[in-house]
Design an enzyme around this catalytic site. Structure first.
Site, short mmCIF file in Angstrom:
data_model
loop_
_atom_site.label_atom_id
_atom_site.label_comp_id
_atom_site.label_asym_id
_atom_site.label_seq_id
_atom_site.Cartn_x
_atom_site.Cartn_y
_atom_site.Cartn_z
N ASP A 300 1.23 2.97 -0.25
CA ASP A 300 0.50 2.34 -1.65
C ASP A 300 0.96 3.19 -2.78
OD1 ASP A 300 -0.78 1.11 -3.64
OD2 ASP A 300 -2.74 0.98 -2.40
C1 NOJ Z 1 -2.18 0.18 -5.71
C2 NOJ Z 1 -2.93 -0.98 -4.91
O1 NOJ Z 1 -3.64 -0.33 -4.28
C3 NOJ Z 1 -1.85 -1.99 -4.27
O2 NOJ Z 1 -2.77 -2.95 -3.76
C4 NOJ Z 1 -1.06 -2.53 -5.14
O3 NOJ Z 1 0.09 -3.42 -4.40
C5 NOJ Z 1 -0.06 -1.36 -5.68
N1 NOJ Z 1 -0.86 -0.57 -6.46
C6 NOJ Z 1 1.17 -1.87 -6.55
O4 NOJ Z 1 0.73 -2.05 -7.41
#
Ligand code: NOJ
Length: 772
Positions: A300
């Site tokens: 993430d």
């Molecule tokens: C953080 C989020 O937790 C995740 O769900 C997302 O895909 C990523 N950022 C990218 O934006």
């Protein structure tokens, strides 16, 4: 390398291995390659040939992902991306959208780098790309995998036209605590329902063929157990038994991987003290060794760099090494892999084979998607919410609404659907006409202007029979005058429709945990003031999370949960309010009586001192030494699986095609059912309707405690008035297995209680035996 050789062996001898598995639990394990494309010899030969030509730096370059457009996380880097791409230091971008923007970087990657390796562009496509559908929690309320597949398919076509070959979806985290704002992105509390939805998302996006020009690779997120953050507080630690981890939280992941998911995203949280983004147990042992996953894992946003805050290593080099060695192949917007991995390989701290394996996994997906053959996106016409797209969005939304309550009121009968007897309608509330909020959380590339609000629809439908008052804002204190105006408006009408909830845009989704689960701002005051007029109130809930509704449930005759309905919000809600569509949604998550019950879910483990079975009543004197609260009932206000219809359904006695089976036969049967649970369902009302028939079981004698009820099957059945249909639901290893103390999926001799009905309160009962 150990894993690689294990996997290649599996590719050559899958049957041999299957045959060689010994012991009672053998048939439970996944020993095949779940995505044949990623495992194909031809594709892997291309990957290996390319890998051989790559320098260490080029391989490391594949592991780096940057956000080169807008930002979806903290501390976005602002680098010279053109240069980085030309030097082969970027494998992927996120947040770059559109043919022109993606082609710009793709031309540099393909034309200027030594080996011409294309980039893969990823994006958060959560409930639609340009056409915004209801939130994922709402989609789960349809209990219809076909609905989810439609949403995923439409999103894939639109995303691919925008240069996006990879979506950060579906989120399959089990969410049992609505304080956690990301429950909106989930399929709710249940692993069985969640797994069905997970499979549908994967199928809709990937179409069983990544090479098709309108397929996109999924990134199933957030691996793992992210939804079990302690106290529902975003990004918090997770601490749970391995049994619960496997049986509940990992199940939808297993389903998604078995359905062929090409990538996964590792989560921010720690699991039992080990951060999920540096967790060899989940990322390698379970995901790769047990499930045979051949795709890649992206972290993430910044999760690799954040390992420093988890304090599992003193410096960047250590935490990056831990993440990579655990099985995180790509570093999202962390810029650590790109800066500290190569030096460690050169110093001999990280074997080059670890980098090879990560690059190999990423290249497999790029090849499978056909990016080497077709790296660019043709510019298309500007997006338009055409009537065709609107029709799909409306049909989808129609299936997601849950009728929570529908009591009769004097002179009108049951309040919903609204009949011709109602002349004047007062529409009240801050969500009745707010396009941005109705689009919901994580609305991707959606445009609020595409949303048709409830006010717009009702104005068209009712003309001057519609009265409107906003009543209050979504946030902030009470404005006595505006509430007074709403009260006056209600007094002039025959019924009042209150469109209330929470701001989807700012209080749902990531980093939106709440400790108060009531309506935001002065909405509860507004509701109470309008209800006090004595006018019949229809409450339309516009919040994609279970709210605390105790007062409303006691005082308001009709409640429709409409979640976050997407661009066709107004027309779809009106379809149900006026009875053009008979509601058929069922709750994918329990609604609490009070926040203090959270995490609240129906599939609880038993206790030695269970509370009284009458779920709605408070304990009587003398019942105090049982597992209960002294100030509230244990049960949900609206339970999992709950949802009313404008008709009624009656259930016959469930009957099994076979009443018992041996352990051996069950183990050998694999996923082939050994019995079926049959039940007659009749529409006893006067309009056609669709019922979601639900099968629950309880294993009463397992070596590890099993939940008091677990969903193990469901089917949607549409019945004309008076019509009866026989519904059959399969029963076999898939439904009866659990994880034993050795954490192996198995079955044991036992008796299972079986219930079939229209919610988790299902009362019609039978039993099934598993014998030695
Ligand atoms: C953080 C989020 O937790 C995740 O769900 C997302 O895909 C990523 N950022 C990218 O934006």
């Amino acid at each position: 390398m150990k894993i690689a050789s294990h996997r290649s062996l599996l590719r050559v001898f899958p049957l041999l291995l299957l045959a060689g598995l010994a012991g009672h639990t053998a048939s439970a394990q996944t020993w095949h390659a779940p995505n044949a494309q990623l495992a194909s010899r031809e594709l892997n030969a291309r990957v290996e040939a390319l890998l051989k030509k790559m320098t260490l730096d080029e391989k490391v370059g594949q592991l780096a992902q940057f956000s080169a457009g807008f930002s979806t996380g903290p501390g976005a880097s602002n680098l010279k991306y053109d240069d980085l791409v030309a030097k082969g230091q970027v494998g992927s971008f996120l947040n770059v959208v559109g043919a022109a923007a993606t082609n710009h970087y793709q031309h540099i990657a393909v034309e200027k780098t030594r080996l011409h390796i294309p980039l893969i562009f990823g994006l958060d496509v959560i409930h639609g790309h340009r056409t915004v559908f209801p939130a994922p929690l709402a989609l789960a309320a349809s209990w219809d995998p076909a609905v989810v597949e439609t949403v995923a398919r439409t999103s894939a076509v639109e995303a691919r036209a925008d240069g996006i070959a990879w979506v950060f979806s579906p989120m399959v985290d089990i969410a049992r605590d609505p304080r956690w704002g990301r429950i909106v992105e989930s399929a709710g509390e249940d692993p069985y329902l969640g797994s069905a939805m997970a499979r549908a998302w994967v199928k809709g996006y990937q179409q069983d063929d990544l090479a098709k020009p309108d397929s996109v690779a999924v990134s199933v997120k957030h691996f793992a157990a992210y939804g079990a953050a302690i106290a529902g507080r975003e990004y918090n630690a997770v601490d749970m038994s391995q049994t619960t981890l496997r049986q509940v939280y990992l199940e939808p992941y297993r389903a998604a991987v078995e359905a062929g998911a090409a990538t996964l995203m590792s989560s921010f949280n720690s699991i039992n003290g080990v951060p999920a983004s540096a967790n060899p147990f989940t990322l390698t042992q379970i995901l790769r060794k047990e499930w045979g996953f051949d795709g890649f894992v992206v972290s993430d946003w910044g999760a690799v760099a954040e390992l420093r805050n988890h304090a599992i290593g003193a410096d960047d080099a250590t935490v990056a090494r831990k993440a990579l060695e655990a099985g995180v192949d790509m570093d999202m917007e962390g810029n650590l892999y790109g800066t500290v991995i190569a030096a460690q390989v050169r110093a001999g701290t990280i074997p080059e084979s670890v980098v090879d394996e990560a690059a190999r996994r990423i290249l497999r997906v790029k090849f499978a998607l056909g990016l080497f053959e077709n790296p660019y996106t043709a510019a298309g016409p500007a997006y338009e919410a055409t009537p065709e797209r609107r029709a799909v969005a409306r049909k989808v939304a129609d299936e997601t609404f849950v009728l929570l309550k529908n009591d009769p009121v004097e002179g009108l009968g049951t309040l919903l659907p609204i009949t011709a007897k109602v002349k004047k309608v007062a529409l009240i509330g801050p969500l009745a006409d707010d396009q941005r909020q109705l689009l919901g959380a994580w609305a991707g590339q959606g445009n609020p202007k595409d949303v048709i609000t409830l006010r717009q629809t009702l104005a068209e439908r009712l003309g001057d029979r519609l009265l409107f008052a906003k009543g209050c804002d979504l946030l902030g204190g009470e404005n006595a005058q505006s509430i007074a105006e709403a009260v006056e408006t209600a007094k002039k009408a025959d019924v009042a429709i209150l469109a209330l909830g929470e701001p989807g845009n700012s209080m749902e989704g990531e980093a939106s945990s709440r400790v108060h689960l009531g309506f935001t701002g002065a909405q509860e005051k507004l509701l109470e003031a309008v209800a006090a007029t004595g006018k019949p109130v229809i409450l339309v809930l516009l919040a994609a999370r279970p709210l605390e509704l105790k007062w409303a449930a006691e005082h308001v005759p009709a409640i429709l949960e409409a979640w976050s309905p997407g661009i066709e919000a107004g027309p779809a809600v009106a379809d149900v309010l006026f009875g053009d569509v008979n509601p058929s949604g069922k709750l994918p998550a329990s609604f609490p009586r009070a926040v203090g019950q959270e995490p609240l879910y129906y599939a609880q483990l038993p206790t030695g001192r269970p509370a009284h079975e009458d779920r709605n009543r408070m304990p009587l004197q003398g019942e105090n030494m049982v597992s209960r609260y002294v100030d509230e009932a244990n049960s949900a206000l609206f339970p999992f699986g709950w949802g009313l219809s404008y008709t009624r359904f009656s259930y016959g006695q469930p009957a099994l095609s076979r009443n018992d089976v041996s352990v051996r036969e069950l183990l050998d049967s694999g996923s082939t059912p050994v019995s079926t649970v049959g039940v007659d369902v009749r529409n006893t009302g006067s309009v056609a309707g669709t019922e979601v028939v639900q099968l629950y079981i309880r294993n009463t004698a397992a070596s590890v405690e099993q939940p008091v009820r677990e969903l193990k099957g469901f089917a949607r059945v549409t019945l004309a008035p008076g019509e009866q249909k026989h519904v059959e639901l399969p029963l076999g290893f898939n439904e009866l297995n659990f994880y034993n103390v050795e954490n192996r999926r198995t079955v044991e001799p036992t008796t299972c209680t079986i219930w079939v009905g229209g919610s988790s309160l299902a009362a019609e009962e039978t039993s099934f035996r598993v014998v030695e």
